[in-house]
Design an enzyme around this catalytic site. Structure first.
Site, PDB file in Angstrom:
ATOM      1  N   TYR A  54       0.853  -1.195   0.000  1.00 21.53           N
ATOM      2  CA  TYR A  54       0.000   0.000   0.000  1.00 21.53           C
ATOM      3  C   TYR A  54       0.884   1.239   0.000  1.00 21.53           C
ATOM      4  O   TYR A  54       1.515   1.573   1.002  1.00 21.53           O
ATOM      5  CB  TYR A  54      -0.911   0.024   1.228  1.00 21.53           C
ATOM      6  CG  TYR A  54      -2.051  -0.968   1.218  1.00 21.53           C
ATOM      7  CD1 TYR A  54      -2.295  -1.793   0.124  1.00 21.53           C
ATOM      8  CD2 TYR A  54      -2.906  -1.078   2.308  1.00 21.53           C
ATOM      9  CE1 TYR A  54      -3.340  -2.699   0.122  1.00 21.53           C
ATOM     10  CE2 TYR A  54      -3.963  -1.976   2.316  1.00 21.53           C
ATOM     11  CZ  TYR A  54      -4.176  -2.784   1.224  1.00 21.53           C
ATOM     12  OH  TYR A  54      -5.214  -3.679   1.235  1.00 21.53           O
ATOM     13  N   PHE A 209     -13.822  -4.004  -1.405  1.00 24.64           N
ATOM     14  CA  PHE A 209     -14.749  -3.438  -2.388  1.00 24.64           C
ATOM     15  C   PHE A 209     -16.186  -3.577  -1.866  1.00 24.64           C
ATOM     16  O   PHE A 209     -17.057  -4.135  -2.544  1.00 24.64           O
ATOM     17  CB  PHE A 209     -14.597  -4.104  -3.761  1.00 24.64           C
ATOM     18  CG  PHE A 209     -13.208  -4.056  -4.331  1.00 24.64           C
ATOM     19  CD1 PHE A 209     -12.362  -2.988  -4.073  1.00 24.64           C
ATOM     20  CD2 PHE A 209     -12.736  -5.091  -5.128  1.00 24.64           C
ATOM     21  CE1 PHE A 209     -11.076  -2.943  -4.600  1.00 24.64           C
ATOM     22  CE2 PHE A 209     -11.455  -5.051  -5.661  1.00 24.64           C
ATOM     23  CZ  PHE A 209     -10.624  -3.978  -5.397  1.00 24.64           C
ATOM     24  N   LEU A 211     -18.637  -1.714  -1.561  1.00 18.48           N
ATOM     25  CA  LEU A 211     -19.711  -1.041  -2.303  1.00 18.48           C
ATOM     26  C   LEU A 211     -19.702  -1.432  -3.774  1.00 18.48           C
ATOM     27  O   LEU A 211     -20.439  -0.870  -4.579  1.00 18.48           O
ATOM     28  CB  LEU A 211     -19.592   0.482  -2.155  1.00 18.48           C
ATOM     29  CG  LEU A 211     -19.760   1.010  -0.732  1.00 18.48           C
ATOM     30  CD1 LEU A 211     -19.471   2.508  -0.671  1.00 18.48           C
ATOM     31  CD2 LEU A 211     -21.158   0.719  -0.195  1.00 18.48           C
ATOM     32  N   GLY A 212     -18.858  -2.422  -4.135  1.00 16.66           N
ATOM     33  CA  GLY A 212     -18.753  -2.837  -5.526  1.00 16.66           C
ATOM     34  C   GLY A 212     -17.985  -1.819  -6.345  1.00 16.66           C
ATOM     35  O   GLY A 212     -17.303  -0.941  -5.816  1.00 16.66           O
ATOM     36  N   GLY A 213     -18.097  -1.946  -7.673  1.00 11.86           N
ATOM     37  CA  GLY A 213     -17.548  -0.943  -8.569  1.00 11.86           C
ATOM     38  C   GLY A 213     -16.049  -0.777  -8.516  1.00 11.86           C
ATOM     39  O   GLY A 213     -15.532   0.313  -8.778  1.00 11.86           O
ATOM     40  N   LEU A 218     -18.082  -2.914 -13.439  1.00 12.61           N
ATOM     41  CA  LEU A 218     -18.589  -3.719 -12.334  1.00 12.61           C
ATOM     42  C   LEU A 218     -19.706  -2.960 -11.613  1.00 12.61           C
ATOM     43  O   LEU A 218     -19.686  -1.732 -11.546  1.00 12.61           O
ATOM     44  CB  LEU A 218     -17.462  -4.055 -11.350  1.00 12.61           C
ATOM     45  CG  LEU A 218     -16.372  -4.987 -11.873  1.00 12.61           C
ATOM     46  CD1 LEU A 218     -15.317  -5.218 -10.808  1.00 12.61           C
ATOM     47  CD2 LEU A 218     -16.966  -6.322 -12.325  1.00 12.61           C
TER      48      LEU A 218
END
Length: 297
Positions: A54, A209, A211-213, A218
Site C-alpha cells: 500500500y 470493495f 460497495l462494488g464498482g 462492475l
C-alpha cells in the site's frame, strides 16, 4: 462514538475498522495521514487493515508513526503481493513460499514490530484482480505450510485468507483461519455459501470493495435506485446504506472502508449507528446480485 463489536480471531474488535490503502493519496501530506489515523482511533476504530504494497510502504510507515501501544489497535496485514514501483500495476505477485516469508519480514520491519497479529494470505483464486501465472501458481497447502511455520516461530499471531474459494477455505480450516477477505457487496454476492461457512466456523468476514464498482463495468451499490430511496428515507448517504446492509446481513461481518478524508471517515464510522428494519432489509435484499469475478492485468 461507539460501534458494535465482533470477534476477529482471539479478540473482539469494533465492526467498523479502517482500510489503509487510501492513505497513499496523502503521500505528499504525511502529517494529514497521521492526523486521519489518530482521528480513527478517537472514533473507536481498533482494527486497521494494511499491506507493505500500500503506497510502496507508505501506509505501514504512517501506521507505525500514528499508532501507540496504548491504543490497542489490531493491525492486520497481508502477503501474496509485493510493491512494484514503476510497473504497469503498483504491485507484483509474490505467491511462492519464500516470497511469503520475505513479505512477512518486510511488514515486520516497516511496522516496527516483532510479531504481526494477523496476516492474510492473499490468494488469487476468485474476485476481480490479477490471476497467477507461471511460477506464481502455488498449491494452497504449500503456502499454508510456510504460514503456519511463521506462526509457530512467533512472527505471525493468526492467519487469514483473501480472494479464496469455498473449497480453498475448507482445505485451510485445519490450519486455523480467523478471517476471510473477499470482494463482496450488496450488488455482488457470489460468495454467500462461503460467508455462511465463515459464520458457522466463527471466522470473521471482512469484505473488500464493499460497495462494488472496483473496476469499470462492475456493479456499484450506490448506482441502485433502491439504495438511494433508502438513503433518502433515513437521511443518510447511499454509501452508508451499502455499508449498513453488510453489517445487518451477517453478524461476523467486519468492515474496513478506506478514505483519505476526515469527514468521510466520520461518516463511515457512523454507519454503526444505522438501523435497517425488516422491510428495508427485504427491499435491499431484493437487489439483483451480479458477478464481480473479473480478472485484470
Amino acid at each position: 462514538m461507539t460501534t458494535p463489536t465482533a470477534p476477529l480471531g482471539a479478540r473482539p474488535v469494533c465492526r467498523i475498522g479502517y482500510g489503509a490503502l487510501q492513505l497513499e493519496r496523502l503521500h505528499d501530506r504525511r502529517d494529514e495521514a497521521v492526523v486521519l489515523l489518530r482521528r480513527a482511533v478517537e472514533l473507536g476504530v481498533d482494527h486497521v487493515d494494511t499491506a507493505e504494497f500500500y503506497g510502496f510502504g507508505f501506509a505501514n510507515d504512517v501506521i507505525r508513526e500514528a499508532l501507540r501501544p496504548e491504543d490497542d489497535v489490531l493491525v492486520v496485514t497481508k502477503v501474496g503481493a509485493d510493491p512494484n514501483p514503476g510497473g504497469h500495476l503498483p504491485l507484483r505477485l509474490a505467491q511462492r513460499p519464500e516470497q511469503l516469508r520475505a513479505s512477512v519480514e518486510d511488514n515486520l520491519r516497516s511496522l516496527g514490530v516483532d510479531r504481526l497479529a494477523v496476516v492474510n494470505l492473499r490468494r488469487l483464486d476468485t474476485g476481480p484482480g490479477l490471476r497467477p501465472e507461471g511460477d506464481q501458481i502455488i498449491d494452497l497447502d504449500d503456502q499454508l505450510a510456510v504460514m503456519t511455520a511463521l506462526r509457530d516461530e512467533g512472527k505471525i499471531g493468526e492467519i487469514g485468507l483473501s480472494s479464496v474459494t469455498l473449497d480453498g477455505l475448507r482445505r485451510a480450516l485445519p490450519a486455523g483461519v480467523v478471517c476471510v477477505q473477499n470482494a463482496y457487496s450488496l450488488v455482488s454476492r457470489d460468495d454467500e455459501d462461503l460467508l455462511r461457512l465463515c459464520a458457522a466456523e466463527g471466522i470473521a468476514w471482512v469484505p473488500f470493495f464493499p460497495l462494488g464498482g472496483a473496476f469499470p463495468g462492475l456493479p456499484k451499490a450506490t448506482d441502485e435506485p433502491a439504495v438511494h430511496a433508502v438513503a433518502e428515507s433515513l437521511d443518510v448517504t447511499p454509501s452508508q446504506v451499502g455499508l449498513a446492509w453488510l453489517l445487518h446481513h451477517s453478524p461476523n461481518v467486519l468492515l474496513i472502508p478506506g478514505t483519505a478524508d476526515l469527514a468521510h471517515l466520520e461518516a463511515n464510522v457512523a454507519v454503526g449507528e444505522i438501523t435497517l428494519d425488516a422491510a428495508t432489509l427485504a427491499t435491499l435484499d431484493g437487489i439483483r446480485s451480479r458477478s464481480n469475478d473479473v480478472p485484470i492485468g
